[in-house]
Design an enzyme around this catalytic site. Structure first.
Site, short mmCIF file in Angstrom:
data_model
loop_
_atom_site.label_atom_id
_atom_site.label_comp_id
_atom_site.label_asym_id
_atom_site.label_seq_id
_atom_site.Cartn_x
_atom_site.Cartn_y
_atom_site.Cartn_z
N LYS A 45 0.85 -1.20 0.00
CA LYS A 45 0.00 0.00 0.00
C LYS A 45 0.88 1.24 0.00
CE LYS A 45 -4.17 1.90 0.60
NZ LYS A 45 -3.83 3.18 -0.03
N CYS A 72 -1.83 11.11 -6.85
CA CYS A 72 -2.77 10.84 -5.76
C CYS A 72 -3.98 11.74 -5.94
CB CYS A 72 -2.13 11.09 -4.40
SG CYS A 72 -0.72 10.03 -4.09
#
Length: 310
Positions: free
Chosen positions: A43, A128
């Site tokens: 992650k 992101c």
């Protein structure tokens, strides 16, 4: 047949999870490590643990998914500790993803990785799109170059960057010109297509809570954009910078098309979320069947050999 050489290591096949999917906890990472995936990535880590955005923040839709996760993760030290322990038990390189909320946070985490015994591959997530109020670094070309300038003053281990989709030929040219200046191991293309909207027609309501329903789109919706980005960078980047193709891989045929466009490794996100790690066994069988049908013994026989119309 599916053996893939990437960064001087022969992986059994080119398939990986996309960072963010089935890789939050040690349990999930261990399930990936014992799956049929050729490799796996952790992650995307931030310096400290993050709860992420309010729920619901992920929603399966008929042709893919929409999400605005907000980088939920258990923190940089959690994943580094796991990586250091795991690499003692495997020869297969691990992939470690970092996604700070600022350039300074990214630099700080990369310095920790550089100083550590981590011997795998690091991915710097420059894309992101689901953090409220935070722009994507990779859509700011000057900031991207500034960031990479700082990184390569000290970072000596294998490093790749995760990129958002681009939609203009001039942007492919500009970003490739920047990336070609650095000793990058790879680019990962694409992250989800940012700021889509999906409506529940029964309730006339959006399906995720953050950002009033705006979120990243993945799955079948994004495959044509993903293929275009893989191809654009494959034909523009210097040969030593490899491509990880991500976006819209549901079947072996989708995987074949990514490889045909020039990808070396492949990441699976939305469909992994829907099916779980068993998907990798299915994908490897389907890709092998297509190669057999076409008479290919190795991926290198067709990788990058997309035909165009004269």
């Amino acid at each position: 047949m599916l053996t893939t050489n990437f960064l001087d290591f022969d992986f059994e096949n080119p398939f990986m999870n996309a960072s963010g999917v089935h890789c939050m906890t040690i349990k999930e990472l261990d399930e990936l490590s014992t799956s049929a995936a050729g490799a796996y990535i952790m992650k995307s880590a931030t310096p400290e643990k993050r709860a992420g955005n309010s729920e619901p923040r992920y929603y399966d839709v008929p042709l893919g998914s929409i999400n605005s996760m907000g980088l939920p993760n258990l923190g940089f030290e959690y994943y580094l500790e796991y990586a250091l322990k795991q690499q003692e038990n495997t020869k297969r390189p691990l992939f470690f993803s970092v996604a700070g909320m600022s350039v300074a946070e990214n630099i700080a985490m990369l310095k920790e990785i550089e100083a550590s015994d981590f011997a795998g591959v690091t991915e710097l997530n420059l894309s992101c799109p689901n953090v409220p109020g935070k722009p994507q670094v990779a859509y700011d070309f000057e900031l991207t170059e500034e960031t990479l300038n700082q990184v390569f003053t000290f970072f000596t281990k294998p490093l790749g960057v995760k990129l958002p989709p681009y939609f203009d030929m001039a942007h492919f040219d500009q970003m490739a010109e920047i990336l070609n200046k650095y000793p990058l191991a790879y680019v990962n293309s694409i992250n989800s297509i940012g700021n889509g909207l999906y409506i529940d027609t029964t309730s006339d309501q959006v399906v995720i809570k953050p950002k009033e329903g705006f979120g990243g789109i993945g799955g079948q919706y994004v495959k044509p954009t993903a293929l275009a980005n893989v191809r654009a960078f494959y034909t523009r980047l210097k040969p030593e910078i490899k491509i990880i193709g991500t976006g819209g891989i549901l079947t072996g045929q989708d995987a074949y098309e990514h490889l045909l466009c020039g990808a070396t490794m492949l990441q699976v996100g939305t469909q992994l979320q829907k099916e779980g790690p068993a998907i990798f066994e299915r994908l490897t069988k389907e890709l092998a069947s297509i190669m057999t049908l076409k008479g290919y013994q190795t991926i290198d026989e067709f990788r990058g050999k997309l035909k165009v119309i004269d």
